[in-house]
Design a protein around this motif. Structure first.
Motif, PDB file in Angstrom:
ATOM      1  N   VAL A 711       0.848  -1.193   0.000  1.00  0.00           N
ATOM      2  CA  VAL A 711       0.000   0.000   0.000  1.00  0.00           C
ATOM      3  C   VAL A 711       0.883   1.242   0.000  1.00  0.00           C
ATOM      4  CG1 VAL A 711      -1.798   1.286   1.206  1.00  0.00           C
ATOM      5  CG2 VAL A 711      -1.782  -1.218   1.297  1.00  0.00           C
ATOM      6  N   GLU A 712       0.592   2.162  -0.913  1.00  0.00           N
ATOM      7  CA  GLU A 712       1.245   3.468  -0.908  1.00  0.00           C
ATOM      8  C   GLU A 712       0.154   4.529  -0.836  1.00  0.00           C
ATOM      9  OE1 GLU A 712       4.245   6.318  -3.561  1.00  0.00           O
ATOM     10  OE2 GLU A 712       3.823   4.260  -4.201  1.00  0.00           O
ATOM     11  N   ASN A 713       0.144   5.279   0.234  1.00  0.00           N
ATOM     12  CA  ASN A 713      -0.911   6.259   0.477  1.00  0.00           C
ATOM     13  C   ASN A 713      -0.562   7.596  -0.175  1.00  0.00           C
ATOM     14  OD1 ASN A 713      -3.175   7.490   1.481  1.00  0.00           O
ATOM     15  ND2 ASN A 713      -2.524   7.491   3.621  1.00  0.00           N
ATOM     16  N   ALA A 723     -10.392  -7.567   4.233  1.00  0.00           N
ATOM     17  CA  ALA A 723     -10.561  -8.630   3.252  1.00  0.00           C
ATOM     18  C   ALA A 723     -11.336  -9.761   3.914  1.00  0.00           C
ATOM     19  CB  ALA A 723      -9.207  -9.123   2.748  1.00  0.00           C
ATOM     20  N   ASN A 724     -12.570  -9.959   3.467  1.00  0.00           N
ATOM     21  CA  ASN A 724     -13.453 -10.979   4.051  1.00  0.00           C
ATOM     22  C   ASN A 724     -13.510 -10.871   5.570  1.00  0.00           C
ATOM     23  OD1 ASN A 724     -13.488 -11.710   1.401  1.00  0.00           O
ATOM     24  ND2 ASN A 724     -12.825 -13.825   1.706  1.00  0.00           N
ATOM     25  N   GLY A 725     -13.593  -9.623   6.038  1.00  0.00           N
ATOM     26  CA  GLY A 725     -13.755  -9.389   7.471  1.00  0.00           C
ATOM     27  C   GLY A 725     -12.476  -9.235   8.248  1.00  0.00           C
ATOM     28  N   ARG A 726     -11.301  -9.504   7.627  1.00  0.00           N
ATOM     29  CA  ARG A 726     -10.019  -9.314   8.315  1.00  0.00           C
ATOM     30  C   ARG A 726      -9.516  -7.906   7.988  1.00  0.00           C
ATOM     31  NH1 ARG A 726     -12.071 -14.283   6.517  1.00  0.00           N
ATOM     32  NH2 ARG A 726     -10.892 -16.041   7.347  1.00  0.00           N
ATOM     33  N   ARG A 727      -9.203  -7.144   9.014  1.00  0.00           N
ATOM     34  CA  ARG A 727      -8.916  -5.719   8.852  1.00  0.00           C
ATOM     35  C   ARG A 727      -7.418  -5.436   8.911  1.00  0.00           C
ATOM     36  NH1 ARG A 727     -11.241  -0.502  10.987  1.00  0.00           N
ATOM     37  NH2 ARG A 727      -9.586   0.628  12.047  1.00  0.00           N
ATOM     38  N   ASN A 728      -6.961  -4.573   8.016  1.00  0.00           N
ATOM     39  CA  ASN A 728      -5.608  -4.028   8.058  1.00  0.00           C
ATOM     40  C   ASN A 728      -5.694  -2.511   7.950  1.00  0.00           C
ATOM     41  OD1 ASN A 728      -2.894  -5.300   8.177  1.00  0.00           O
ATOM     42  ND2 ASN A 728      -3.835  -6.817   6.800  1.00  0.00           N
ATOM     43  N   LYS A 729      -4.748  -1.841   8.585  1.00  0.00           N
ATOM     44  CA  LYS A 729      -4.777  -0.376   8.590  1.00  0.00           C
ATOM     45  C   LYS A 729      -3.373   0.180   8.433  1.00  0.00           C
ATOM     46  CE  LYS A 729      -6.509   3.598  11.213  1.00  0.00           C
ATOM     47  NZ  LYS A 729      -7.293   4.047  12.390  1.00  0.00           N
ATOM     48  N   LEU A 730      -3.242   1.207   7.599  1.00  0.00           N
ATOM     49  CA  LEU A 730      -2.034   2.022   7.519  1.00  0.00           C
ATOM     50  C   LEU A 730      -2.379   3.360   8.154  1.00  0.00           C
ATOM     51  CD1 LEU A 730       0.816   2.820   6.529  1.00  0.00           C
ATOM     52  CD2 LEU A 730      -0.208   3.395   4.314  1.00  0.00           C
ATOM     53  N   SER A 731      -1.695   3.709   9.226  1.00  0.00           N
ATOM     54  CA  SER A 731      -2.033   4.927   9.962  1.00  0.00           C
ATOM     55  C   SER A 731      -1.765   6.167   9.112  1.00  0.00           C
ATOM     56  CB  SER A 731      -1.236   4.992  11.268  1.00  0.00           C
ATOM     57  OG  SER A 731       0.151   4.866  11.019  1.00  0.00           O
ATOM     58  N   GLY A 732      -2.483   7.243   9.451  1.00  0.00           N
ATOM     59  CA  GLY A 732      -2.330   8.499   8.736  1.00  0.00           C
ATOM     60  C   GLY A 732      -1.085   9.263   9.160  1.00  0.00           C
ATOM     61  N   LEU A 733      -0.842  10.377   8.478  1.00  0.00           N
ATOM     62  CA  LEU A 733       0.371  11.151   8.733  1.00  0.00           C
ATOM     63  C   LEU A 733       0.407  11.725  10.142  1.00  0.00           C
ATOM     64  CD1 LEU A 733       0.970  13.113   5.401  1.00  0.00           C
ATOM     65  CD2 LEU A 733       2.230  11.148   6.285  1.00  0.00           C
ATOM     66  N   ASP A 734      -0.747  12.010  10.727  1.00  0.00           N
ATOM     67  CA  ASP A 734      -0.797  12.654  12.036  1.00  0.00           C
ATOM     68  C   ASP A 734      -0.817  11.656  13.191  1.00  0.00           C
ATOM     69  OD1 ASP A 734      -0.819  15.161  10.865  1.00  0.00           O
ATOM     70  OD2 ASP A 734      -3.010  15.241  10.756  1.00  0.00           O
ATOM     71  N   ALA A 735      -0.749  10.384  12.908  1.00  0.00           N
ATOM     72  CA  ALA A 735      -0.804   9.385  13.975  1.00  0.00           C
ATOM     73  C   ALA A 735       0.410   9.541  14.893  1.00  0.00           C
ATOM     74  CB  ALA A 735      -0.825   7.978  13.393  1.00  0.00           C
ATOM     75  N   TYR A 737       1.619   7.407  16.970  1.00  0.00           N
ATOM     76  CA  TYR A 737       2.368   6.155  17.017  1.00  0.00           C
ATOM     77  C   TYR A 737       2.166   5.421  15.690  1.00  0.00           C
ATOM     78  CZ  TYR A 737       1.850   7.304  21.947  1.00  0.00           C
ATOM     79  OH  TYR A 737       1.845   7.965  23.153  1.00  0.00           O
ATOM     80  N   PRO A 738       2.789   5.883  14.610  1.00  0.00           N
ATOM     81  CA  PRO A 738       2.517   5.325  13.279  1.00  0.00           C
ATOM     82  C   PRO A 738       2.877   3.846  13.196  1.00  0.00           C
ATOM     83  CG  PRO A 738       4.485   6.727  13.248  1.00  0.00           C
ATOM     84  CD  PRO A 738       3.840   6.926  14.585  1.00  0.00           C
ATOM     85  N   ASN A 739       2.001   3.065  12.541  1.00  0.00           N
ATOM     86  CA  ASN A 739       2.250   1.616  12.478  1.00  0.00           C
ATOM     87  C   ASN A 739       3.121   1.203  11.294  1.00  0.00           C
ATOM     88  OD1 ASN A 739       0.524   1.627  10.217  1.00  0.00           O
ATOM     89  ND2 ASN A 739      -1.238   0.926  11.394  1.00  0.00           N
ATOM     90  N   GLU A 740       3.335   2.108  10.341  1.00  0.00           N
ATOM     91  CA  GLU A 740       4.209   1.838   9.187  1.00  0.00           C
ATOM     92  C   GLU A 740       3.831   0.521   8.503  1.00  0.00           C
ATOM     93  OE1 GLU A 740       8.129   2.011  10.820  1.00  0.00           O
ATOM     94  OE2 GLU A 740       8.117   4.178  11.036  1.00  0.00           O
ATOM     95  N   ASN A 741       2.540   0.274   8.404  1.00  0.00           N
ATOM     96  CA  ASN A 741       2.039  -0.977   7.835  1.00  0.00           C
ATOM     97  C   ASN A 741       1.828  -0.811   6.335  1.00  0.00           C
ATOM     98  OD1 ASN A 741       0.933  -3.525   7.559  1.00  0.00           O
ATOM     99  ND2 ASN A 741      -1.123  -2.875   8.178  1.00  0.00           N
ATOM    100  N   ASN A 742       2.891  -0.994   5.573  1.00  0.00           N
ATOM    101  CA  ASN A 742       2.823  -0.800   4.123  1.00  0.00           C
ATOM    102  C   ASN A 742       2.533  -2.089   3.354  1.00  0.00           C
ATOM    103  OD1 ASN A 742       5.321   1.317   5.031  1.00  0.00           O
ATOM    104  ND2 ASN A 742       3.609   2.147   3.858  1.00  0.00           N
ATOM    105  N   VAL A 743       2.506  -3.229   4.043  1.00  0.00           N
ATOM    106  CA  VAL A 743       2.167  -4.498   3.402  1.00  0.00           C
ATOM    107  C   VAL A 743       0.990  -5.105   4.157  1.00  0.00           C
ATOM    108  CG1 VAL A 743       2.959  -6.788   2.740  1.00  0.00           C
ATOM    109  CG2 VAL A 743       4.555  -4.871   2.666  1.00  0.00           C
ATOM    110  N   THR A 765      -7.106   8.090  -1.684  1.00  0.00           N
ATOM    111  CA  THR A 765      -6.371   7.765  -2.902  1.00  0.00           C
ATOM    112  C   THR A 765      -5.098   7.044  -2.512  1.00  0.00           C
ATOM    113  OG1 THR A 765      -7.227   9.736  -4.013  1.00  0.00           O
ATOM    114  CG2 THR A 765      -5.288   8.692  -4.980  1.00  0.00           C
ATOM    115  N   TYR A 766      -4.934   5.820  -2.997  1.00  0.00           N
ATOM    116  CA  TYR A 766      -3.773   5.013  -2.624  1.00  0.00           C
ATOM    117  C   TYR A 766      -3.551   3.932  -3.680  1.00  0.00           C
ATOM    118  CZ  TYR A 766      -7.935   2.904  -0.466  1.00  0.00           C
ATOM    119  OH  TYR A 766      -9.203   2.445  -0.226  1.00  0.00           O
ATOM    120  N   ASP A 767      -2.304   3.468  -3.751  1.00  0.00           N
ATOM    121  CA  ASP A 767      -1.932   2.432  -4.709  1.00  0.00           C
ATOM    122  C   ASP A 767      -1.853   1.081  -4.020  1.00  0.00           C
ATOM    123  OD1 ASP A 767      -1.732   4.439  -6.556  1.00  0.00           O
ATOM    124  OD2 ASP A 767       0.468   4.534  -6.505  1.00  0.00           O
TER     125      ASP A 767
END
Length: 893
Positions: A711-713, A723-735, A737-743, A765-767
């Motif tokens: 994911v590239e935000n 995805a089918n109820g399993r959640r993933n999150k990439l935190s925003g710029l203002d977080a 404690y950023p999670n840096e979850n790019n995969v 908007t994200y890739d």
């Protein structure tokens, strides 16, 4: 003399009236912000961490008859001092142990509100002692009461629960009662050691002012008494501070956003004004501090407070260089208000005047911020302040006072009602912040319970299983209304006894798949083994295993919340034999053990036990050379050990599953989602959240799929994709404690129910690039050669034992656990100390020889023994010092 006596009586009467007003406003304020049908607490950190962990800590304390459990079976098994921030030795937890029938969801709000009111009244007393008139003391205490930082009484309670003890320390410093000051400081550390440095800085601030007024001899005496008081206070709290400090050094604190030079040198007004994660004061205080630059008596103090609050350097230092966040400045709220009241009192007495130039400067600055959403509120705040300033100036100009009235005004100041309007904005800003809170609803007899634990029972028993089992609550909305939830009858609810009977085997773990964020810190019953946790201090080895090795999804803004999700590899390695869930969420490989309505206790007998022996291993060197998919298949088949002599083994590969492109015709999507091809992937442009469905091959066999993409935000907002109820999150710029979850990684396709990969996409908007899907070879689990340990009877366990068992090894190999490796663990094999080694990248294990052995894995928190010794010694020295000081003072008298 008669006049002085009469004036004192008037002052006492005014103080009593003002105290009554403060109490009345406090009651009104809490009533207005507290929605009906809710606890005085937030669905955010108050419930997920603070209260749930307090309940867990209390239950373990009561079972083990201690105030500081060494070991808590969250996060696979953790040093108890990883959770010390949430209640070790804290008075409300101790009170909870004395009254176990009161749920912590009730006790903590009562304690928090009592502390809040006590702090307000102590603030008034302290201001009077510092020479404020009754009205100035009332005025400052009202600003203190309405300070935005007290929002945290229902969110992050440790941000403010030390405040009455800080004010007591200031009062005792003023009275030079250093023994009592030492006790107050100790209570500050026990309530919130995170704020210890800032609180000591506040004490030091006023101590320096006292030293400047003394002669050489007085300075020596004051310095000796003050330093002794602080040292003894630290010593008496060392039973908490030392093991906690050792734990923080070893483990990983929350991953804070990196501090930049911009954070240190650019002014940040939010540290001082409005923000509940700063001091939370209003424009009036900023105005009075700026005006104080022209008042000789407080010039340098106001300058320091302005620089310290507006720039990040002070926050950075007080946060021990972790970050430059303004929340650490909260102990300075009394300091800021005290100097503001000094300036305000001088204005009322006519010793200085209101000035318009600070307001003109504020207006110019505000014009540059007119596009901000909060512009209207700050403008209104400034308009009210300007109006009251102008009214006061006009009234003063046209006042015709007699000589006696002028003398009285010089002593007590102008009339009091003309300034009441200055409380309007603090009051409404406080209400506005609370209106945005997600309040935690109170369960009732008809509330749905995600775990099925009896609600009526949980509100009356001594363990508050409403927390322990994770209730689905009625949640208050912004207007205080209560939302509806599904309802279940009592016959659909599991009791604690039933849960323990079905899931109490301590050689395996029991976890929940309902509302995992609320339940991750709860223990359903004493002795439950859980793989989940949510704490600000996390074992870095276990965290890396959790997210980077077995690819558990990152569901929220940070990586410190280790939340349960359906993942067969994780369940296998962590011994998750028992799952408490609903029937539609039951993972592949589990069968129903007991069912009540929609809720089931499910069991998977094929998972690994918490402890076993094996010779079926792969070296950590070979394991490190594998790619991510190969690492997962290797773990499902072999045990990773630190042994360079281990022979190279063959690692199976995952079969890649072909998927259509996201822009293909067979891929359906909601109309608000636009998909555009980019290099190695697709750009998602979603005006609002929606669903995109990727069809799967209908002839595909049942099994588990590993689905992932990068994911590239392209916005500042977070990206959330389920995805089918399993959640993933990439935190925003203002977080913070950023999670840096790019995969984003997902384990999907259980029991052949999924016909699609259904992606629920957040707006933005994200890739999405490098999209891939693989079949996870779960049959490898059945090829793993292990021999389970056998638990010894608990009466044979040592006091420090976390696992005591008998093992049998058919050949020389390894004793393996799924207990995270950490300092303080010590392994005894046949009564002899044996070197621990890291296995499976994160866990405790050891080499063992062929044969039958008894194994005892014990744990003692590093530093705990020395901390207790230091505290006992400090208490003895404190007693000698306090007695000696009292005798010396009495002799002088």
């Amino acid at each position: 003399m008669m006049k002085q006596s009469e004036d004192k009586k008037i002052e006492k009467l005014q103080t009593m009236i003002f105290t009554g007003i403060l109490v009345a406003v406090f009651v009104l304020l809490i009533r207005l912000v507290w929605p009906d049908g809710c606890f005085y607490g937030s669905t955010t950190d108050w419930y997920n961490q603070h209260v749930t962990l307090a309940e867990t800590i209390r239950n373990v304390c009561m079972q083990e008859r201690t105030l500081a459990p060494s070991w808590i079976s969250l996060g696979g098994g953790s040093n108890g001092f990883q959770f010390a921030y949430y209640g070790y030795y804290r008075p409300d937890i101790i009170i909870g142990c004395l009254f176990p029938q009161i749920p912590m969801t009730v006790l903590i709000p009562v304690y928090a509100l009592s502390s809040y009111l006590a702090a307000v009244l102590l603030m008034q007393l302290w201001l009077r002692m510092k020479g404020m008139t009754p009205y100035a003391a009332f005025f400052g205490s009202m600003l203190f009461l309405l300070a935005g930082c007290f929002f945290q009484t229902h969110r992050q309670i440790m941000f403010v629960n030390y405040m009455p003890f800080l004010l007591l320390a200031l009062i005792f410093l003023e009275k030079r009662r250093f023994a009592l000051m030492s006790i107050s400081l100790t209570l500050i550390y026990l309530h919130s050691f995170y704020y210890a440095i800032a609180c000591l800085a506040v004490i030091g601030w006023f101590a320096v002012g006292m030293l400047r007024k003394e002669d050489v001899r007085g300075r020596r005496h004051l310095l000796f008494q003050g330093v002794t008081s602080v040292i003894l206070s630290l010593g008496m709290a060392m039973l908490l501070l030392l093991p906690t400090f050792m734990t923080i050094l070893e483990h990983k604190h929350s991953g804070e956003k990196a501090t930049t030079w911009v954070d240190l040198v650019m002014p940040n007004i939010k540290n001082l004004l409005y923000d509940p994660y700063g001091l939370g004061l209003t424009l009036l205080c900023l105005y009075l501090l700026v005006l104080g630059l022209r008042v000789r008596e407080v010039r340098w103090q106001c300058a320091l407070l302005l620089v310290g609050s507006l720039f990040g350097v002070a926050s950075y230092v007080l946060n021990a260089t972790l970050y430059a966040r303004g929340k650490i400045l909260m102990p300075f709220v009394p300091v800021v208000i005290y100097y503001c009241m000094q300036v305000f009192q001088k204005i009322r007495k006519g010793e200085t005047q209101w000035r318009l130039w600070p307001l003109l400067i504020f207006a110019v600055i505000m014009l540059t911020q007119r596009n901000q959403e909060w512009f209207a509120w700050v403008t209104l705040d400034g308009a009210i302040l300007l109006t009251i300033v102008l009214v006061d100036l006009i009234l003063r100009k046209h006042a015709h006072l007699t000589e006696e009235e002028e003398e009285r005004q010089s002593l007590y100041g102008t009339g009091m009602f003309r300034y009441i309007g200055l409380f309007v904005m603090p009051f409404f800003i406080y209400l506005g912040a609370a209106a945005m809170e997600g309040w935690q609803g109170i369960p009732n007899a008809e509330a749905s319970q995600a775990s099925g634990v009896n609600t009526e029972q949980t509100m009356s028993t001594d363990t508050d299983q409403s927390l322990g089992a994770g209730v689905v609550w009625h949640t208050g909305t912004e207007n205080g209304a209560v939302s509806d939830t599904d309802t279940d009858t009592e016959s659909e609810q599991f009791t604690e006894e039933e849960l323990q009977a079905f899931c109490g085997n301590r050689l395996y773990r029991c976890d929940k798949l309902t509302d995992t964020k609320k339940e991750c810190n709860a223990l359903l019953f004493y002795g439950q083994q859980s793989a989940n946790m949510y704490s600000s201090v996390t074992n870095p080895l276990y965290q890396n295993f959790y997210y980077n090795v077995v690819k558990m999804p990152i569901q929220i803004n940070n990586r410190t919340a280790l939340l349960e999700e359906r993942n067969p590899l994780f369940a296998q390695l962590m011994g998750e034999r028992y799952i408490l869930t609903t029937e539609n969420k039951m993972p592949s490989g589990y069968s129903i053990l007991q069912q009540k309505g929609r809720y089931v206790i499910a069991e998977n007998t094929d998972v690994l036990p918490i402890a076993y022996t094996t010779a079926d291993c792969i070296s950590d060197k070979q394991f490190a050379s594998l790619d991510d998919m190969e690492k997962m298949t290797a773990l499902s088949r072999y045990t990773v050990v630190e042994n360079d002599r281990q022979k190279t083994v063959k690692v199976s590969e995952m079969d890649e599953i072909a998927l259509p492109g996201l822009d293909a015709e067979e891929v359906s999507r909601d109309k608000q989602i636009q998909v555009t091809p980019v290099k190695n992937g697709y750009r998602i442009t979603a005006t609002e959240s929606g669903v995109l469905r990727i069809p799967l091959d209908p002839d595909m066999k049942n099994g588990t799929l590993y689905f992932r993409f990068q994911v590239e935000n392209h916005t500042a907002d977070p990206v959330v994709i389920s995805a089918n109820g399993r959640r993933n999150k990439l935190s925003g710029l203002d977080a913070p404690y950023p999670n840096e979850n790019n995969v984003f990684s997902y384990m999907l396709k259980e029991k052949g129910r999924d016909k699609y990969i259904s992606l629920k996409l957040s707006a933005g908007t994200y890739d999405l690039t490098d999209i891939a899907c693989y079949r996870f070879p779960t049959t490898l689990f059945q090829k793993k050669q292990v021999q389970s340990a056998t638990l010894l009877p608990e009466e044979q366990w040592n006091k420090n034992s976390v696992l005591s068992c008998a093992i049998t090894a058919g050949e020389d190999g390894y004793f393996v656990t799924s207990i995270p490796m950490q300092n303080g663990l010590k392994l005894y094999v046949d009564g002899k100390v044996t070197k621990l080694e890291k296995v499976n990248t994160a866990f405790a294990g050891a080499k063992v020889t062929a044969g039958t052995h008894t194994v005892d894995l014990q744990f003692e928190p590093p530093g705990q023994r020395y901390g207790i010794m230091a505290s006992l010694l400090s208490v003895i020295l404190f007693g000698i010092w306090a007695a000696g000081t009292a005798i010396r003072n009495r002799t002088r008298e």
